[in-house]
Design a protein around this motif. Sequence first.
Motif, short mmCIF file in Angstrom:
data_model
loop_
_atom_site.label_atom_id
_atom_site.label_comp_id
_atom_site.label_asym_id
_atom_site.label_seq_id
_atom_site.Cartn_x
_atom_site.Cartn_y
_atom_site.Cartn_z
N ASN A 132 0.83 -1.20 0.00
CA ASN A 132 0.00 0.00 0.00
C ASN A 132 0.86 1.25 0.00
N ASN B 272 -3.53 3.33 1.04
CA ASN B 272 -4.42 3.05 -0.07
C ASN B 272 -3.66 2.20 -1.08
N HIS B 273 -4.37 1.24 -1.67
CA HIS B 273 -3.73 0.37 -2.65
C HIS B 273 -3.47 1.09 -3.96
N GLU C 219 -11.30 2.32 0.46
CA GLU C 219 -10.31 1.52 1.19
C GLU C 219 -10.90 0.96 2.48
N LYS D 242 -11.47 -3.11 3.24
CA LYS D 242 -10.95 -3.75 4.45
C LYS D 242 -12.06 -4.32 5.33
N ASN D 243 -13.28 -3.83 5.15
CA ASN D 243 -14.40 -4.24 6.02
C ASN D 243 -15.60 -4.73 5.22
N ARG D 244 -15.35 -5.31 4.05
CA ARG D 244 -16.46 -5.68 3.15
C ARG D 244 -17.45 -6.66 3.76
#
Length: 96
Positions: free
Chosen positions: A4, A33-34, A68, A72-74
């Motif tokens: 990242n 951020n990716h 982002e 990370k929390n999908r």
Amino acid sequence: MKRNNTYKLKVEEVALKDETLKPSKSLEFQFENHDNVFEVLRAIENKNLFNDSNQDKEFAIGVKLFSEVLIKNRNHDIFKEFVPHFKDFMQKMKAY
């Protein structure tokens, strides 16, 4: 190899709608951020999505911060119904 990019964001109160209050607060934090946020910003500004440079910047930064956290929390309950719609939105935005 690092996966990242890391950024620092600073937000300061400049003017408040309640003119009896004096702007005094600020917030500064780092985030990862990716994507390269500046490349995303440049792409959105080149598209001139909103005919307003400030709105292009607000949109680019807002989408990258939000996306982002969502990635990370999908599996979080708050995002479960939204994830498929967000994927559609991102594809449409990238194609625009």
